[in-house]
Design a protein around this motif. Structure first.
Motif, mmCIF file in Angstrom:
data_model
loop_
_atom_site.group_PDB
_atom_site.id
_atom_site.type_symbol
_atom_site.label_atom_id
_atom_site.label_comp_id
_atom_site.label_asym_id
_atom_site.label_seq_id
_atom_site.Cartn_x
_atom_site.Cartn_y
_atom_site.Cartn_z
ATOM 1 N N THR A 103 0.827 -1.218 0.000
ATOM 2 C CA THR A 103 0.000 0.000 0.000
ATOM 3 C C THR A 103 0.853 1.256 0.000
ATOM 4 O O THR A 103 0.444 2.283 -0.558
ATOM 5 C CB THR A 103 -0.946 -0.004 1.213
ATOM 6 N N ASP A 104 2.044 1.193 0.625
ATOM 7 C CA ASP A 104 2.934 2.368 0.603
ATOM 8 C C ASP A 104 3.392 2.673 -0.828
ATOM 9 O O ASP A 104 3.531 3.846 -1.211
ATOM 10 C CB ASP A 104 4.149 2.129 1.497
ATOM 11 N N ILE A 105 3.637 1.628 -1.619
ATOM 12 C CA ILE A 105 4.040 1.841 -3.010
ATOM 13 C C ILE A 105 2.925 2.548 -3.778
ATOM 14 O O ILE A 105 3.166 3.508 -4.529
ATOM 15 C CB ILE A 105 4.391 0.500 -3.676
ATOM 16 N N SER B 166 -2.825 10.527 4.458
ATOM 17 C CA SER B 166 -4.286 10.454 4.448
ATOM 18 C C SER B 166 -4.759 9.071 4.870
ATOM 19 O O SER B 166 -4.056 8.063 4.691
ATOM 20 C CB SER B 166 -4.831 10.773 3.049
ATOM 21 N N THR B 167 -5.960 9.031 5.438
ATOM 22 C CA THR B 167 -6.597 7.751 5.707
ATOM 23 C C THR B 167 -7.122 7.179 4.398
ATOM 24 O O THR B 167 -7.109 7.833 3.348
ATOM 25 C CB THR B 167 -7.738 7.917 6.708
ATOM 26 N N GLU C 69 -9.622 0.887 -3.447
ATOM 27 C CA GLU C 69 -10.189 1.051 -2.094
ATOM 28 C C GLU C 69 -10.280 -0.289 -1.373
ATOM 29 O O GLU C 69 -10.028 -0.382 -0.169
ATOM 30 C CB GLU C 69 -11.570 1.699 -2.193
ATOM 31 N N LYS C 70 -10.637 -1.356 -2.094
ATOM 32 C CA LYS C 70 -10.729 -2.685 -1.470
ATOM 33 C C LYS C 70 -9.377 -3.119 -0.898
ATOM 34 O O LYS C 70 -9.289 -3.648 0.209
ATOM 35 C CB LYS C 70 -11.208 -3.705 -2.508
ATOM 36 N N VAL C 71 -8.305 -2.895 -1.693
ATOM 37 C CA VAL C 71 -6.983 -3.312 -1.227
ATOM 38 C C VAL C 71 -6.544 -2.497 -0.015
ATOM 39 O O VAL C 71 -5.986 -3.031 0.947
ATOM 40 C CB VAL C 71 -5.957 -3.176 -2.371
ATOM 41 N N LEU C 72 -6.815 -1.181 -0.058
ATOM 42 C CA LEU C 72 -6.423 -0.333 1.080
ATOM 43 C C LEU C 72 -7.180 -0.721 2.357
ATOM 44 O O LEU C 72 -6.601 -0.750 3.444
ATOM 45 C CB LEU C 72 -6.677 1.137 0.737
#
Length: 542
Positions: free
Chosen positions: A213-215, A231-232, A260-263
């Motif tokens: 997710t950082d990538i 950001s959230t 959004e699903k992955v985050l």
């Protein structure tokens, strides 16, 4: 005959168990400054409690040494031997007075001894003269306070350098080992490196999702200029949709929904300890990869930047930068304070372990009666008939006439009251004297009862009284009342358990009274009381 036998039976225990103090001295003649060694011996049973006096003077002779008590066992009895070193720096003939030794709370007196102090004859023609010696260096009476000061300074210096070290570490920029030409190149390369680590295959699912997710967040922040890293998940998705509309990006709802699903899945893994299945991890990796590629393709080659959007992006970046600086500063302060408090705690715990809790409480928190014990004492005379007494503070003259009833005031010729503190404070001492106009028969028991009753008007309650006879070092007989009471402060609405001692002496148509009050269980208050009582000297009324 029966009456005589009954009287004999009553007197028999007294005669059998009467305690006696044997007195001796090594010599009755000494030179000026030499030591008279006075010896007091008592022969008591094993259950008796013996208390030898602890005074600075016996009559006109100064006590320069109080030796330890020697105990000799003789069957079921003990012989207690107490020695004192006495001296006098003026020539003349002196009398060591009768000294009271308390045996089971009752005084037994030693014999008085006459001694003679002689001058030292010096032949200045034969005696060799010497120069005056240099000033001798003595230890400071304030103790080793400088050690504690150095320790506190050292803790402060360590705290300062800890703060500087943390600040330096935070200010160091993060250097990327590889320089990428474009954000998409950086993102695809990092995704390939992540897969080569095989984190999730090794069970490190949380670390895998965090890097994944950082990538994606870092790519969105660099490519679209929105604060994705700070950001959230909901804020990031909302910012992405808004940027897509303003920049006219061709992003489908499916692409945003997949991202959004992955985050959200990553949030559950990091914070809720959820463990996805292998096929779900593979799907999330594909969604991130496809989302990055789709976002890159949706960006037109030439994008006319909207001034309002650009301003908003810059504001968001500046806001994120300021928030980061505040967070770093907060971390520095909390870390430094934690280090300093931890060292102080270790320092205090060390003192408690080696010195005890009472030492730490008395020396760092403070103890009012301890300050009185260690302060400069005053030996002075008060009232008429005069009372000479040593106290930690000078007693102030008080107006005692207002507290006297009119009928009692008519009988009194003179009354004086001197006091320090009050019964509502940590320590209180009061010295009062009065003389009568006419000859009166004094009852010390009733006088003690009346005096203690007057304390009730000052806030004393639940007074418990014990009485016994008391003799001064000069042999003047009096009465001692002692016990506990509750001091009620009506203004502050609190009560304190106090211990009191009251001495009364009636001589030559005059009454002399000494009151000592301190908190129950206060060892320093007890030391003050003992020192005061051992210093009492009375004068006859004029």
């Amino acid at each position: 005959m029966k009456i005589k036998l009954y009287i004999l039976f009553l007197l028999l225990p007294t005669s059998l168990f009467a305690q006696k103090v044997t007195t001796s001295i090594d010599s009755t003649k000494k030179k000026i400054g030499a030591e008279f060694k006075l010896t007091l011996k008592t022969d008591v049973d094993t259950f008796s409690k013996v208390k030898f006096p602890n005074a600075k003077f016996f009559g006109s002779l100064e006590v320069i040494q109080s030796y330890k008590i020697d105990t000799v066992r003789n069957g079921a009895r003990y012989e207690l031997i107490k020695k004192y070193g006495l001296t006098q720096f003026d020539s003349g003939k002196y009398t060591i007075p009768r000294i009271p030794v308390l045996i089971n709370g009752k005084p037994s007196f030693s014999d008085s001894i006459k001694v003679e102090v002689n001058d030292v004859k010096v032949d200045t023609l034969k005696q060799k003269m010497y120069d005056i010696k240099d000033i001798a260096v003595v230890d400071s009476p304030i103790g080793n306070w400088w050690i504690y000061l150095l320790i506190l300074i050292a803790i402060g210096v360590i705290g300062y350098y800890a703060y500087k070290f943390i600040k330096h570490r935070q200010s160091q920029p993060t250097v990327e080992e590889i320089v990428f030409k474009t954000p998409i190149e950086k993102a695809t390369t990092l995704l390939q490196q992540l897969e080569s680590k095989e984190l999730w295959q090794k069970g490190e699912i949380k670390s895998y999702y965090s890097e994944l997710t950082d990538i994606a967040r870092n790519y969105i922040e660099e490519e679209i200029n929105i604060p994705a890293m700070e950001s959230t998940t909901s804020e990031l998705i909302e910012g992405l949709r808004k940027a897509a509309k303003q920049k006219k990006l061709k992003l489908s709802n499916e692409t945003v929904d997949n991202l959004e699903k992955v985050l959200k899945q990553a949030d559950l893994v990091k914070f809720a300890k959820v463990k996805p299945l292998d096929y779900e991890i593979e799907e999330d990796k594909k969604r991130i990869s496809n989302s990055i590629v789709t976002i890159h393709k949706s960006i037109p080659e030439v994008v006319e930047e909207n001034d309002e959007l650009q301003l908003w992006n810059e504001q968001q970046k500046e806001l994120a930068r300021l928030q980061k600086l505040k967070k770093q500063k907060r971390v520095r302060i909390i870390s430094t304070v934690g280090i300093v408090l931890g060292m102080l705690l270790l320092f205090v715990l060390g003192l408690i372990y080696f010195k005890g809790f009472d030492y730490v409480k008395d020396n760092f928190i403070g103890h009012p009666t301890k300050d009185l014990v260690e302060g400069e004492w005053v030996f002075s005379e008060y009232g008429n008939p005069g009372i000479k007494i040593e106290t930690p503070k000078v007693l102030k003259r008080m107006d005692a006439s207002k507290s006297l009833p009119k009928d009692a005031a008519a009988l009194i010729k003179d009354m004086q009251l001197f006091e320090y503190g009050s019964i509502l404070e940590n320590f209180n001492i009061a010295v009062s004297t009065l003389s009568y106009k006419q000859e009166v028969q004094l009852d010390l028991d009733k006088a003690a009862e009346a005096f203690l009753k007057s304390l009730e008007s000052q806030g004393a309650q639940n007074i418990i009284v014990k009485t016994e006879n008391f003799d001064t070092q000069q042999g003047i007989k009096g009465k001692k009342a002692y016990g506990t009471m509750t001091a009620l402060d009506k203004i502050k609405g609190k009560s304190t358990k106090m211990y009191y001692e009251l001495l009364l002496f009636g001589q030559n148509n005059g009454l002399q009274q000494i009151l000592i009050v301190h908190q129950e269980g206060d060892k320093y208050g007890q030391q003050i009381g003992e020192r005061i009582l051992n210093s009492v000297e009375l004068k006859m009324a004029q």
